[in-house]
Structures are given as structure tokens and as C-alpha cells.
Design an enzyme around this catalytic site. Structure first.
Site, PDB file in Angstrom:
ATOM      1  N   GLY A  19       0.640  -1.281  -0.314  1.00  0.00           N
ATOM      2  CA  GLY A  19      -0.208  -0.060   0.429  1.00  0.00           C
ATOM      3  C   GLY A  19       1.069   1.331  -0.023  1.00  0.00           C
ATOM      4  O   GLY A  19       2.031   1.429  -0.585  1.00  0.00           O
ATOM      5  N   CYS A  20       0.375   2.098   0.492  1.00  0.00           N
ATOM      6  CA  CYS A  20       1.012   3.723   0.674  1.00  0.00           C
ATOM      7  C   CYS A  20       2.562   3.443   0.900  1.00  0.00           C
ATOM      8  O   CYS A  20       3.529   3.917   0.721  1.00  0.00           O
ATOM      9  CB  CYS A  20       0.528   4.759   1.614  1.00  0.00           C
ATOM     10  SG  CYS A  20      -1.561   4.821   0.553  1.00  0.00           S
ATOM     11  N   ALA A  21       2.975   2.406   1.540  1.00  0.00           N
ATOM     12  CA  ALA A  21       3.833   2.383   2.091  1.00  0.00           C
ATOM     13  C   ALA A  21       5.381   1.890   1.644  1.00  0.00           C
ATOM     14  O   ALA A  21       6.641   1.326   1.871  1.00  0.00           O
ATOM     15  CB  ALA A  21       4.233   1.943   3.668  1.00  0.00           C
ATOM     16  N   GLY A  22       4.560   0.788   0.402  1.00  0.00           N
ATOM     17  CA  GLY A  22       4.919   0.617  -0.919  1.00  0.00           C
ATOM     18  C   GLY A  22       6.843   1.642  -0.961  1.00  0.00           C
ATOM     19  O   GLY A  22       7.798   0.696  -1.948  1.00  0.00           O
ATOM     20  N   VAL A  37       3.519   5.261   5.350  1.00  0.00           N
ATOM     21  CA  VAL A  37       3.269   4.355   6.385  1.00  0.00           C
ATOM     22  C   VAL A  37       1.782   3.634   5.321  1.00  0.00           C
ATOM     23  O   VAL A  37       0.675   3.939   4.721  1.00  0.00           O
ATOM     24  CB  VAL A  37       1.424   5.474   7.033  1.00  0.00           C
ATOM     25  CG1 VAL A  37       1.099   4.243   7.570  1.00  0.00           C
ATOM     26  CG2 VAL A  37       2.530   6.027   7.700  1.00  0.00           C
TER      27      VAL A  37
END
Length: 359
Positions: free
Chosen positions: A149-152, A345
Site C-alpha cells: 500500500g502507501c508504504a510501498g 505508512v
């Protein structure tokens, strides 16, 4: 936690790209409102949430006028996922060519390719198709990833650094493509869906890293250290429910509180060997939304303007999931000797934290 203080890999180039279809937040809200909510309190709530998202413009994978028909088709998931595969490849090609040119490298120089997305699925994956499209070597090592997700974006930097620590003469390429607009869920007036429809945008990024021997005297960002964390008791705060209609957002109103409770101690412990919070000159924080950014500021007791770069990225193009923090990094001035903290995150809830130093 991984330390690279003696033999760091180096970020040589970061190339953010956006689709051509740029619209104001108000234009997007007006088009999506009839799809997501009936007139009345849900429609009013949607407009308030979109207005409070901290977003002025977003770039979309398709013309805005295409979405009402596309997402209401009986085979909408088939159609949107097919669009993802095509458009993601085009954006990835643009980003990769730009990043390699900026790094002064050729496609055949790339030894390892890491691809991350959380907004579409394909097999062969986009990175496999990208090899022939841009002329990468057929023996390039590939790591396609889904679910970070946004942590990728931040996680991709860290995983490539791990690989390059053992291959200091190699070149790594990180590619992130997120087409969040293609996950739009019509007839879902849930608060999570209304928030997401006003927050997320589309975009891609390619980042070139080189091992310590290959980097030589080239300018860039040295990866000094990184760490990964899963925050306890937060698995239901952020993610997807994937079913016959595609990707349905899971987004808890408690996410900022989760970050406020954990990020401060985690980041301070990570930075303790490096001079603490005071040793960070630039904050490259995932622009997950105003409340997410406010939570990070509060957790670390940062000055109000510390995350201005993240807020500017949010205003300009929305939350681009894994690509968002990489867009912030691309816009961060690289002054030799200054240090930047990168914080992503994602679902889990997970955080990915890196400390970079400009060279």
C-alpha cells in the site's frame, strides 16, 4: 533495523510522473457525487470531506468524463483492471526512461527491478512487460510486490538497499505505479469511501539506486539506515476488501490516533544513534491526508512547517499511495551533508522509515 553507515547504497535519481488528465478537486467532486451518494446528508458529507482533504488538484488515469460509465458497467472490475494494466505500463515506461536518463545510465545497466502497486493486478506483472518495453536485460532480477500500500515506495527503497548491500557493484530500479481512481466504488456512501474518493490520485515514480561501488562519486542520497514496523492491534485500520466488485477501501477514522500513539517512540528510537530528531534536516513523510500529517507532527513534536513539502504534494496531486512519498522525495532539495527522514505508512498498519544523507 538495517545499517548502511559504512557502505551505503545511493539514490541517484527519482522521476515522478503523472497522467495527463488534471482536474480541480471541485470538478472531481461534482462528477463523482451522483455516483457515490444520493442527495441529502451523504451528499453533503461527501462535499465536506472532499473540501477538507487538503487536495486542490488530482491527475486521473482516464478523462474524468469516462468514470461514470466505466465504474457502473456490469463488468466494471474487469474493465478497470484492464485499464490499469495498460496505463500503468505506459506511466512506468515514462518514469523509468526519465530516471535512467537523469542518472546517466542505460536500461542494460539495471541489475534488479522492484515493482510495487496496490491498485491493480496482472500476470505477467507490469514489471515483466516493462523489461522488453524499455530494453532492460532479460536476466534482470524482478521483485513484483502487492499489498504494501502507501508504504510501498519507502519499503521499495529499503528492500533495494538490502539487495545492493550484498551487490555493491549493481544498479537497482524501483518502480511504483498507483491508479487509485480505477478502484472507485459507486453506490457506496460509507464514510471511508467518501473520504477515499476525495483523497487519492493517480501517479507513478521510478527511482534508480546504485550499490556503493557502482555509485562512486555520483551525487545522490546515501541510504544510511532503515527499519520496518507493524503497529500492534491496527490490522483493521487501513487496507482493501477485495471482492467481485474490485477494491473496497478499509480506512478507519482511528488511523491518526494509531500513528500518534506509536510513531513518536518508534522514530525517536530509530534516530537515537544519529542525533535524534534534531539531526533531521528534511522530513519526507507520506502525504496520507491532513490528519495523518498532523498526527506525525504531534507525535514527534515537530515545528508546524516541518511537513510543508508533504502538504504541498497533497495539494498538487492528492495521495498517490506508494508513489506519494517518492514524489515528496523528488521535490526535496538535495544539499550535500543534509539528512532526510523518509516515512511511509501502509496497511498493517505498517511503517517504513529510512534515513538518507545527501552527497
Amino acid at each position: 533495523m538495517t545499517s548502511r553507515l559504512r557502505n551505503p547504497s545511493r539514490v541517484l535519481a527519482t522521476e515522478p510522473v503523472l497522467p495527463a488528465h488534471r482536474h480541480t478537486q471541485a470538478e472531481i467532486t461534482d462528477t463523482l457525487a451522483p455516483l457515490l451518494s444520493r442527495p441529502g446528508r451523504h451528499r453533503e458529507l461527501m462535499r465536506r470531506l472532499h473540501g477538507a482533504a487538503g487536495v486542490d488538484f488530482r491527475h486521473l488515469a482516464l478523462p474524468l468524463s469516462d468514470y461514470p460509465e466505466l465504474v457502473t458497467r456490469p463488468d466494471a472490475f474487469d474493465a478497470t483492471n484492464a485499464a490499469f494494466a495498460q496505463i500503468a505500463l505506459d506511466l512506468a515506461e515514462r518514469a523509468v526512461k526519465g530516471a535512467l536518463a537523469a542518472a546517466g545510465l542505460q536500461p542494460e545497466d539495471v541489475d534488479v527491478l522492484l515493482f510495487t502497486t496496490v491498485t491493480g493486478v496482472a500476470a505477467p506483472s507490469v514489471d515483466a512487460l516493462l523489461v522488453e518495453r524499455v530494453g532492460l536485460r532479460p536476466d534482470v532480477v524482478r521483485w513484483p510486490g502487492f499489498g504494501l500500500g502507501c508504504a510501498g515506495g519507502a519499503a521499495g527503497l529499503a528492500r533495494l538497499d538490502d539487495h545492493l548491500a550484498g551487490h555493491p557493484d549493481a544498479v537497482g530500479l524501483l518502480v511504483s505505479v498507483e491508479l487509485c481512481s480505477l478502484t472507485l466504488q459507486p453506490d457506496d456512501p460509507s464514510t471511508a469511501n467518501l473520504v477515499a474518493s476525495g483523497l487519492f490520485g493517480d501517479g507513478a515514480t521510478a527511482v534508480v539506486l546504485a550499490g556503493a561501488e557502482r555509485a562512486g562519486g555520483r551525487p545522490g542520497w546515501d541510504v544510511l539506515e532503515h527499519t520496518s514496523r507493524l503497529l500492534p492491534g491496527s490490522a483493521d485500520a487501513l487496507g482493501w476488501q477485495i471482492g467481485s466488485k474490485g477494491f473496497r477501501i478499509v480506512l478507519s477514522a482511528g488511523l491518526p490516533q494509531v500513528l500518534r500513539a506509536h510513531v513518536g517512540d518508534d522514530v525517536r528510537a530509530f534516530l537515537h544513534p544519529h542525533g535524534g530528531v534534531a539531526g533531521v534536516d528534511e522530513w519526507v513523510v507520506h502525504p496520507g491526508g491532513p490528519k495523518v500529517l498532523d498526527a506525525v507532527v504531534a507525535a514527534l513534536d515537530l515545528p508546524p512547517d516541518a511537513l510543508d513539502a508533504s502538504r504541498a504534494a497533497l495539494r498538487a496531486s492528492g495521495n498517490l499511495s506508494s508513489s506519494a512519498v517518492l514524489h515528496v522525495l523528488a521535490d526535496t532539495e538535495r544539499t550535500p551533508g543534509r539528512r532526510a527522514l523518509v516515512l511511509g505508512v501502509g496497511p498493517g498498519v505498517s511503517t517504513e522509515t529510512l534515513l538518507l544523507e545527501a552527497r
